[in-house]
Design a protein around this motif. Sequence first.
Motif, PDB file in Angstrom:
ATOM      1  N   VAL A  79       5.046   3.043   1.349  1.00 20.59           N
ATOM      2  CA  VAL A  79       5.672   4.103   0.549  1.00 20.59           C
ATOM      3  C   VAL A  79       4.692   5.258   0.439  1.00 20.59           C
ATOM      4  CG1 VAL A  79       7.179   2.616  -0.810  1.00 20.59           C
ATOM      5  CG2 VAL A  79       4.852   3.028  -1.583  1.00 20.59           C
ATOM      6  N   PHE A  80       5.221   6.458   0.330  1.00 21.81           N
ATOM      7  CA  PHE A  80       4.349   7.610   0.118  1.00 21.81           C
ATOM      8  C   PHE A  80       5.085   8.687  -0.655  1.00 21.81           C
ATOM      9  CE2 PHE A  80       6.373   8.395   4.243  1.00 21.81           C
ATOM     10  CZ  PHE A  80       6.784   9.710   4.146  1.00 21.81           C
ATOM     11  N   ASP A 102       9.493   7.252   1.785  1.00 21.90           N
ATOM     12  CA  ASP A 102       8.881   8.450   1.231  1.00 21.90           C
ATOM     13  C   ASP A 102       9.673   8.919   0.040  1.00 21.90           C
ATOM     14  OD1 ASP A 102      10.678  11.037   2.149  1.00 21.90           O
ATOM     15  OD2 ASP A 102      10.855   9.345   3.526  1.00 21.90           O
ATOM     16  N   VAL A 103       8.988   9.551  -0.884  1.00 19.54           N
ATOM     17  CA  VAL A 103       9.635  10.123  -2.064  1.00 19.54           C
ATOM     18  C   VAL A 103       9.117  11.543  -2.199  1.00 19.54           C
ATOM     19  CG1 VAL A 103      10.053   9.892  -4.518  1.00 19.54           C
ATOM     20  CG2 VAL A 103       9.723   7.843  -3.145  1.00 19.54           C
ATOM     21  N   MET A 156       7.292   6.253  -7.178  1.00 17.94           N
ATOM     22  CA  MET A 156       7.241   5.956  -5.753  1.00 17.94           C
ATOM     23  C   MET A 156       7.576   4.493  -5.482  1.00 17.94           C
ATOM     24  SD  MET A 156       3.984   6.631  -3.254  1.00 17.94           S
ATOM     25  CE  MET A 156       2.843   5.578  -4.168  1.00 17.94           C
ATOM     26  N   TYR A 157       7.033   3.607  -6.299  1.00 19.51           N
ATOM     27  CA  TYR A 157       7.310   2.186  -6.097  1.00 19.51           C
ATOM     28  C   TYR A 157       8.666   1.782  -6.660  1.00 19.51           C
ATOM     29  CZ  TYR A 157       2.586   1.331  -4.406  1.00 19.51           C
ATOM     30  OH  TYR A 157       1.444   1.338  -3.657  1.00 19.51           O
ATOM     31  N   GLN A 158       9.066   2.380  -7.775  1.00 17.61           N
ATOM     32  CA  GLN A 158      10.353   2.026  -8.362  1.00 17.61           C
ATOM     33  C   GLN A 158      11.517   2.453  -7.482  1.00 17.61           C
ATOM     34  OE1 GLN A 158      10.244   3.811 -12.232  1.00 17.61           O
ATOM     35  NE2 GLN A 158       8.686   2.389 -13.007  1.00 17.61           N
ATOM     36  N   ALA A 159      11.302   3.450  -6.632  1.00 20.65           N
ATOM     37  CA  ALA A 159      12.362   3.927  -5.752  1.00 20.65           C
ATOM     38  C   ALA A 159      12.855   2.820  -4.833  1.00 20.65           C
ATOM     39  CB  ALA A 159      11.890   5.115  -4.926  1.00 20.65           C
ATOM     40  N   VAL A 188       0.845  -1.194   0.000  1.00 24.14           N
ATOM     41  CA  VAL A 188       0.000   0.000   0.000  1.00 24.14           C
ATOM     42  C   VAL A 188       0.881   1.245   0.000  1.00 24.14           C
ATOM     43  CG1 VAL A 188      -1.719   1.305   1.321  1.00 24.14           C
ATOM     44  CG2 VAL A 188      -1.866  -1.188   1.176  1.00 24.14           C
ATOM     45  N   GLY A 189       0.486   2.238  -0.804  1.00 21.09           N
ATOM     46  CA  GLY A 189       1.183   3.519  -0.840  1.00 21.09           C
ATOM     47  C   GLY A 189       0.202   4.660  -0.654  1.00 21.09           C
ATOM     48  N   ALA A 190       0.701   5.873  -0.557  1.00 21.59           N
ATOM     49  CA  ALA A 190      -0.175   7.025  -0.344  1.00 21.59           C
ATOM     50  C   ALA A 190       0.364   8.246  -1.076  1.00 21.59           C
ATOM     51  CB  ALA A 190      -0.304   7.339   1.145  1.00 21.59           C
TER      52      ALA A 190
END
Length: 630
Positions: free
Chosen positions: A568-569, A627-628, A605-608, A510-512
């Motif tokens: 991740v966010f 976080d990004v 965000m996910y690739q980071a 899950v991300g935001a």
Amino acid sequence: MRDPAPAPSGSPMTGGLADSVWETARVRPALPVLARRTPAGDAWRQVTAAELRDEVAGVARGLVAAGIAPGHRVALMARTRSEWTVLAHALWTVGAELVPVHPTSARDQVEGILRGSGCVAVAVEDEQGAMTVGSVCAALPLLRHVWQLDAGALAHLTERGAPVPPTTVDSLRRIVLPDATAVVAHTSGTTGRALGCALSHRALADPCDRLLAGWGHTAAPAGEQPSVLAFLPFSHVYGLMVQNICLRGGILLGHEPEAGEATLAPALRSFRPTYLYAVPSVFERFHKGFLRTAQQEGRGALFERAARTARDFAAALERRRTGRGAGPGIDLRLQHALYERTVYRGLRAALGGRVVRASSGGSPLSRELALFYEGIGIPVHDGYGLTETAGGITMQPLGREKAGTVGKALPGTAVEVADDGEILVSGPSVFQGYVGDEAATRAVLRGGRLATGDLGHLDAEGYLTITGRKKDVILTSGGKSVAPALLEQRLRAHPLVHQAVVVGDDRPCVGALITLEPEFLAHWRAGLALHGDAPGQKAREENALREEVGRAVAAANSAVSRAESIRVFRVLPEPFDVAGGLLTPSLKPRRSAIVERYAFEIDAMYQARSPRRAAADAMARWEESDDVFR
């Protein structure tokens, strides 16, 4: 002090919504029912029931002269202003159907609504609205009139209708039946295209009359006329319900077209309403404004203690009224009394100083905020409704309020929860169907019950708790189902967080997407004590901000399981807004539009933290939130 107009008696409805204007004028002609700003903008001029009736009748005669007949659909594309109320009731007087359109709607949206509804006329607020409608007129062969409110449209209609006998509109009003369509209100479109919901006069009146009969006496101190400052958009069914409650209940109604903090706060202080209708984001904004002001005055710690005491005091009151405790103890009562003199009184003054109660709708209000407002002396009744039910379905029972829920079903309405958690509703406020879309209508009306698309559960006492939307549920690539509402609500509880949208469909976790509260961000930055050269200060500020938002994410994650937590966010540079098409008129996020607009940012965000090892080992890399910022 004035005696308020009596609430509806509960006798069967025999006519349309416009009848309330004529009935109040007959029973209490001198009762103030509207309040309009004076030219200076710092005072309000009251309009009596008799004056409003005459205004509505004059515009109705003009509509007849313009060829508007029973069953014709007329769109109204304007902000919340008194002309909206007058024109709406004039249309209902002659049996026409109102089609609300949000004033910031895009050209294609306006064309789709006007064409799909078959509108023969449209009233716009200003020249910009006229230009938008003008650009799509070629695709609207039924459209005959475009009226501009800022150019004196209502005065022109009244003048044009002078030759029409008053008995003509009176006769038209008397033949309007309760089950005739009054409004074609479009859904918010949070999960797809907006659909036009046909709502009858009865459907719109019923929840208003139920609320007035059961709760109307609580809207002001005894012997005083209740007053409401409407700032929610009337293009949304919640705002429309607020208008109808006021006109049907003899409540003084003021209009505020701008709901931003810079305009709403002074409007509340000058109008001084006794009752407040808002959505959770507004209550959140008020709370953050209280905190920011206290910190700027060096009273932040005092406010935090007072807020904690308010919540504890309200929770103790709730335990007592639900039979689970004895209520606040002596120490808590003493602390609460101290903060009443030093803090709470000032907070209520910021909202005008006369608000005795409030209602929240549009989406669930957090339990913590509900307890806070009750603790400072403004109980907020969290209710539930949707466009397809003309607004109200549930409300908090008086004296048995339960924070964190949306209350119990209104009298005459039945609420059930299906095996899959979907909320089902039946009752007189359920809509007639989607205009021009029988398939969509059949998909949600099942055996006389409306399948709302919302998820929730009923407790043993019949209190309903909303947990999210069926279409919003996220399914990660690992097969985990996550309802985003609770996470988003808890993220917004942090003063720095303005908006939050949880994502993660077909992703490993899950991300935001998060936006920051501009005013609080400026205040937060001003309070940082950073030293060194400018480049170093900027880096340290970014690190501090990253840590602060990380704390908001950690606090949100504490309410869910580890598998449902945000890993991740990304903090976005600007907030979502209605004009950009990312918020609905009721300020709810349009998820599909947001995901599409920020697809690049979501991928980044996910690739980071993209896994580079075998799948079994790689998932371990998602154990901590990241976080990004860029």
